[in-house]
Design an enzyme around this catalytic site. Structure first.
Site, short mmCIF file in Angstrom:
data_model
loop_
_atom_site.label_atom_id
_atom_site.label_comp_id
_atom_site.label_asym_id
_atom_site.label_seq_id
_atom_site.Cartn_x
_atom_site.Cartn_y
_atom_site.Cartn_z
N CYS B 87 0.96 -1.26 0.05
CA CYS B 87 0.11 -0.11 -0.06
C CYS B 87 0.88 1.43 -0.15
O CYS B 87 1.57 1.45 -1.00
CB CYS B 87 -1.23 0.08 1.25
SG CYS B 87 -2.41 1.09 1.06
N HIS B 197 -3.31 -5.54 1.19
CA HIS B 197 -2.48 -5.90 2.64
C HIS B 197 -2.47 -7.37 2.94
O HIS B 197 -3.26 -7.61 3.68
CB HIS B 197 -3.26 -5.09 3.73
CG HIS B 197 -3.18 -3.60 3.61
ND1 HIS B 197 -2.30 -2.82 4.07
CD2 HIS B 197 -3.76 -2.69 2.65
CE1 HIS B 197 -2.44 -1.59 3.97
NE2 HIS B 197 -3.26 -1.36 2.98
N GLU B 199 -0.57 -8.63 4.99
CA GLU B 199 -0.38 -8.77 6.49
C GLU B 199 -1.62 -8.84 7.10
O GLU B 199 -1.74 -8.89 8.38
CB GLU B 199 0.51 -7.36 6.92
CG GLU B 199 -0.12 -6.22 7.25
CD GLU B 199 -0.54 -5.34 6.00
OE1 GLU B 199 -0.59 -5.79 4.87
OE2 GLU B 199 -0.81 -4.10 5.86
#
Lengths: 793, 225
Positions: B87, B197, B199
């Site tokens: 991002c 994302h 994560e």
């Protein structure tokens, strides 16, 4: 850290002659009136000072004695609310309240309003509302972990005779769009997830929208930091953004123009937020506290330095000498009183021992939120303001903070009932419409339609705690502390995580459930029962995810309490709030009061917004709203006695508000809430949702849409004048739609009323209701429910 | 293996990136790297996480790309070290010239959050080695300035070199990016950036674990897994 730190200068207390008085003339009673003080209050200020107040003092007293700071029309009511409970860590009176969630972890939370700024400039008004409530949270030493918001706007669907949006509807769409963008801008940029909220669209909010923001923070209990200034000789340090003229005359009564400043009317009265500055402020504050460098800390909110410094002094029973010449400015030409009342955002005030000052300044430099020593703690119990060598204000701290007169209000129920205050809404559904048409009209009405177009503008997942995202369950669910463990609460995020513990798949994962609720319509119909209903609804939402209330925060949004009918709404509402809190076992940890919410079209609906934080022993057991398994039994659960008088369908039909709500058996309702909560905790239900606006049929439709599965059910008529419609569309507290195995529902029926309605399955919602069959495909239900998207082009 | 996670003022997703890295390479094996430090502390892989570095002032990622830590990251990348930009981190790596393309605002000009389906296009990069081409990953995307853009000539070059690593798999093109690109790699295939994302997709409890495959990939490269 700065490579070459220069030792900071420790300000010394000033040595003044005993009879020293501030320089400058007293502006006089005319200006005091313009600033909102009554003649009697001005006389009292003069008595407390032994002379008339000079400009700085008048500005400070007018703010500290305003409704916003002194709660002078509501304090006598607020003291009746319950504030004791087994989980209570910190009750009302500090920046936020806090509850114990187990294992030494504490959750701080509070809701606050930013209504008038949002009505003037919705983007910045809403953004700074989020910024303000976040500062309240990290001022306690807590890492902000979630935001929720309660929004109220005028009717976005109102049309004129040609079918075009009315000017009011256009305005309301503008406010909605701006507020949602503002909330997203601030929360997304600062890395705090937005996990829920509610929004209503009603005519009385058209010229006075409501933006209430709630925040949660997480901390180890031993890190809890209070705001009292203590230790004579300790240093007052201001850090964060520099100070400008923004916000003067914003949340406060102060209108700069009336103090004779020619340019002042050009200044914006709405503060401008900078989430980047605040994100550094969060890390800096938490790092300062982690290193145990601060005696106390407080954020600067409404009334700026005036309010935060005087409250710190009051709590510590000390005096303060502040020098406004030392305050870093973002513009030249600010008068001392302007520095004292500026509401520039993203600033914090802390008390530091002289030995620690250099270390504190170095940490603030590391985070680029440069700290400056601006004053010193004294033993005088006086708040003295200097401009360099000149004394420009000298006031007893107790006079500023504690001596504002409190007022009785004079409640009187309006003789004509609520319909005499609030006109009936525009009718948009024929009173003889079929149940299918009524269902689709309800699903697409702004108060019920899917909130996704709003919440998809917010980040719900940052910080890795979110187990139930917005729209997935009746309440938001966070794992707490979450896998970041102790690391998560430390400034700069040093320290170990709990990832190693994840290798045990059977461990319970503790957390919290959170919901914020507050329909104003029902409170307008019956302030006592409507407020009680709001509390019961909030607790019901929590029950659906297995959360037991630990504490409650509230924001009381009302009109002008000096008017008897508003006084009645406020008085009855607070009584209902207290009874609701006691009924569901949620003591009040703190909150906010926002009065004088009256636009050009009259008062807002009385709107007590409540937010409850509840304990979830194992977040893996929390269930969602949607149907999950074909063949599951669908049941209506709880002591639910629906009525049509106060319902969303009555609103769509353009009916007047009823005068009063029925009596409910609150004990039985709470038994139902507890039974559903325990069933969820035991893992025996597949889904759970409360029956809210639109009644049973809307709850079934929403569960079908959310789960992507249909159901075939039969609904028996209810009691009342219109038994079929009441059963399908009637509203009341205490009702749930749950699904699960037949055995699970049989077990639930032993402790609470359970009506088996049918079974999950297929791709249609089919409802047999006393001779009428409603049969709609999931696609058609979802299309109707998606109606709000048209307001976000 | 040790993973470093860069932290700028205004970074938001650094703790999430730390957790993701620890889940892949073991607790205690990830640490933060401060934007003013040139010392990368001997880490074996670097994640430039999401957020709003320097408030996204000037342009998203523009100021962070000039930070002291990024000078060291650029050198680390030139030496073949694995670098992942997520991002805002993707924006930073583009601004730093480590990845091709640039980012424009979403067509809606709004911040948008949604769970997206990603398709892994190539598995021969440092961050997709544990995946297989064609694999679908359910991962959240959340951004306002995430519309990857490349002019035709650059796009042809990127395609010719198989540098498109991820595309959005669904039909509705969440942010209008050129050729539906969600993530790209550099010529050396050690630097990868993507807008969604991963994560935030490393635990089924919070939505999905599909993103773990990225964080495991450097282990395979190192021959540890």
């Amino acid at each position: 850290m700065s490579p070459d730190p220069v030792p900071a200068v420790v300000p010394a207390p000033r040595d003044l002659a005993a009879d020293a008085t501030p320089i400058g003339d007293a502006p006089g009673i005319e200006q005091a009136r313009a600033l909102g003080l009554t003649d009697a209050e001005y006389a009292l200020v003069t008595e407390k000072l032994g002379r008339e107040p000079v400009q700085v003092e008048l500005a400070m007293f007018s703010l500290m004695w305003s409704e916003h700071c002194a709660y002078k029309h509501s304090k006598k009511l607020l003291v009746t609310l319950p504030t004791e409970g087994p989980a209570m860590v910190l009750g009302p009176g500090e920046n936020a309240g806090a509850v114990d969630v187990g294992d030494g972890w504490t959750v701080a939370f509070k809701v606050e309003s930013h209504n008038h700024p949002s009505a003037v400039e919705p983007f910045q008004g809403a953004a700074t509302g989020v910024g303000g409530i976040l500062r309240d949270i990290f001022a306690l030493g807590a890492r902000p972990i979630a935001v929720l918001d309660a929004l109220r706007f005028g009717d976005v669907d109102a049309t004129d005779e040609n079918g075009d949006p009315t000017p009011g509807a256009v305005r309301s769409r503008f406010l909605l769009d701006g507020a949602v963008r503002g909330i997203g801008h601030y929360g997304n940029s600062i890395g705090v997830p937005n996990i829920g909220g509610d929004v209503y669209f009603e005519d009385p909010y058209e010229t006075n929208c409501l933006v209430n923001a709630m925040a949660l923070g997480l901390l180890r209990r031993e890190r809890l930091t209070l705001s009292a200034a203590t230790g004579v000789g300790n240093v007052v340090v201001l850090f964060g953004a520099s100070t400008g003229a923004d916000g003067i005359g914003g949340a406060s009564v102060l209108a700069s123009a009336e103090l004779g400043d020619d340019d002042a009317d050009k200044r914006p009265t709405v503060q401008v937020g900078d989430p980047f500055e605040e994100s550094k402020l969060v890390e800096c504050t938490l790092e300062l506290l982690e290193r145990e460098l601060l005696v106390s800390v407080q954020d600067l909110g409404a009334a700026g330095l005036t309010s935060s410094a005087s409250e710190m002094a009051s709590k510590g029973e000390v005096g303060l000498d502040l020098d406004v010449a030392l305050v870093p400015r973002r513009q030249s030409g600010l008068e001392p009183f302007e520095v004292m009342v500026s509401e520039s955002q993203e600033r914090m005030l802390c008390i530091v021992t002289p030995e620690r000052l250099d270390e504190v300044i170095a940490i603030t430099d590391k985070w680029d939120v440069h700290g400056t020593a601006i004053g010193v703690v004294t033993d005088t119990r006086r708040f003295r303001v200097f401009d360099g060598d000149d004394l420009v204000g000298d006031m007893p701290v107790p006079a500023l903070v504690d001596d504002c007169p409190l007022y009785d209000i004079f409640p009187e129920k309006p003789a004509g009932g609520p319909a005499s205050i609030y006109p009936a809404p525009q009718a948009r559904l024929a009173r003889d419409a079929s149940s299918t048409d009524a269902l689709l009209a309800l699903l697409s009405s702004a108060n019920i339609a899917d909130r996704r177009p709003l919440f998809e503008q917010y980040d719900p997942v940052v910080q890795s705690r979110t187990v139930k995202r917005p729209g997935e369950a009746a309440a938001a669910v966070l794992q707490v502390p979450g896998p970041a463990g102790r690391r998560a609460v430390v400034g700069g995020l040093a320290g170990p995580t709990d990832v190693a513990a994840e290798s045990d798949p059977d461990r319970a994962i503790p957390g919290v459930g959170v919901s914020i609720d507050g329909s104003g319509r029902r409170v307008a119909a019956d302030p006592y029962a409507g407020t009680l209903w709001n509390v019961l609804e909030c607790a019901s939402n929590l029950a659906c995810v297995g959360a037991e209330p630990l504490g409650l925060t509230n924001n009381l949004n009302f009109g002008n309490p000096e008017k008897p009918h508003i006084a009645w709404q406020l008085t009855e509402s607070v009584r209902g709030l207290g009874d609701g809190c006691r009924a569901v076992g949620a003591p009040v940890v703190g909150g906010n009061v926002s009065l004088y919410n009256e636009g050009t079209t009259g008062p807002i609906f009385p709107t007590p917004v409540v937010g409850i934080v509840g304990k979830v022993p194992d977040v893996r057991r929390a269930v969602g709203t949607g149907f999950v398994r074909d063949g599951d039994v669908v049941a209506r659960v709880g002591a639910f006695v629906p009525q049509l008088g106060l319902s969303e369908i009555a609103r769509l039909e353009g009916r007047d508000l009823p005068d009063g709500l029925p009596d409910w058996n609150v004990d039985r309702i709470v038994e139902g809430i507890v039974a559903v909560r325990e069933a969820v905790r035991a893992g025996s239900l597949s889904s759970a949702t409360d029956i809210a606006e639109g009644g049973l049929l809307v709850a079934l439709a929403e569960a079908a849409i959310a789960g992507g599965r249909g159901a075939r059910v039969t609904v028996e008529p209810a009691d009342g004048d219109d038994p079929e419609r009441t059963a399908l569309f009637g509203e009341a507290p205490g009702g749930f739609v749950v699904t699960g195995s037949r055995d699970a529902l049989a077990a639930l029926a032993e402790s609470v009323p359970v009506a088996i309605l049918g079974e999950v399955g297929g791709d249609r919602l089919t409802v047999d209701a006393a001779g009428e069959t409603i049969d709609v495909s999931l696609g058609d239900l979802a299309d109707a429910h998606g109606a709000l998207a048209r307001h976000f082009g | 293996m040790k993973v470093g996670v860069l932290q700028f003022p205004g970074t938001c997703d650094e703790v999430d990136a730390l957790l993701a890295a620890e889940r892949a390479v073991g607790a205690g094996n990830a640490e933060l790297l401060w934007h003013r430090d040139r010392d990368l502390k001997g880490v074996d892989a670097i994640v430039v996480p999401g957020g709003f570095s320097y408030g996204d002032y000037l342009r998203a990622g523009a100021i962070a790309a000039l930070s002291p830590a990024m000078e060291s990251v650029a050198a680390f990348a030139r030496d073949g070290g694995p670098v992942l930009g997520i991002c805002n981190g993707f924006q930073v790596l583009c601004e730093a010239g480590l990845l091709p393309g640039t980012m424009l605002m979403n067509p809606s000009r709004r911040f948008n959050f949604r769970q997206v389906e990603l398709e892994v296009v190539v598995a021969d990069t440092a961050w997709t080695r544990a995946a297989r081409p064609g694999q679908r990953l359910s991962i959240p995307a959340k951004h306002q300035t995430g519309r990857w853009y490349a002019p035709d000539a650059l796009l042809q070059e990127v395609r010719a070199n198989d540098q498109v690593v991820f595309t959005y798999a669904q039909d509705d093109r969440p942010n209008g990016s050129t050729a539906n690109v969600a993530g790209v790699t550099n010529a050396g295939r050690n630097v990868v950036g993507l807008m969604p994302h991963p994560e935030h997709a490393t635990d089924p409890l919070t939505g999905s674990a599909d993103g773990l495959v990225l964080f495991r990939s450097p282990l395979e490269a190192a021959g540890v897994a």
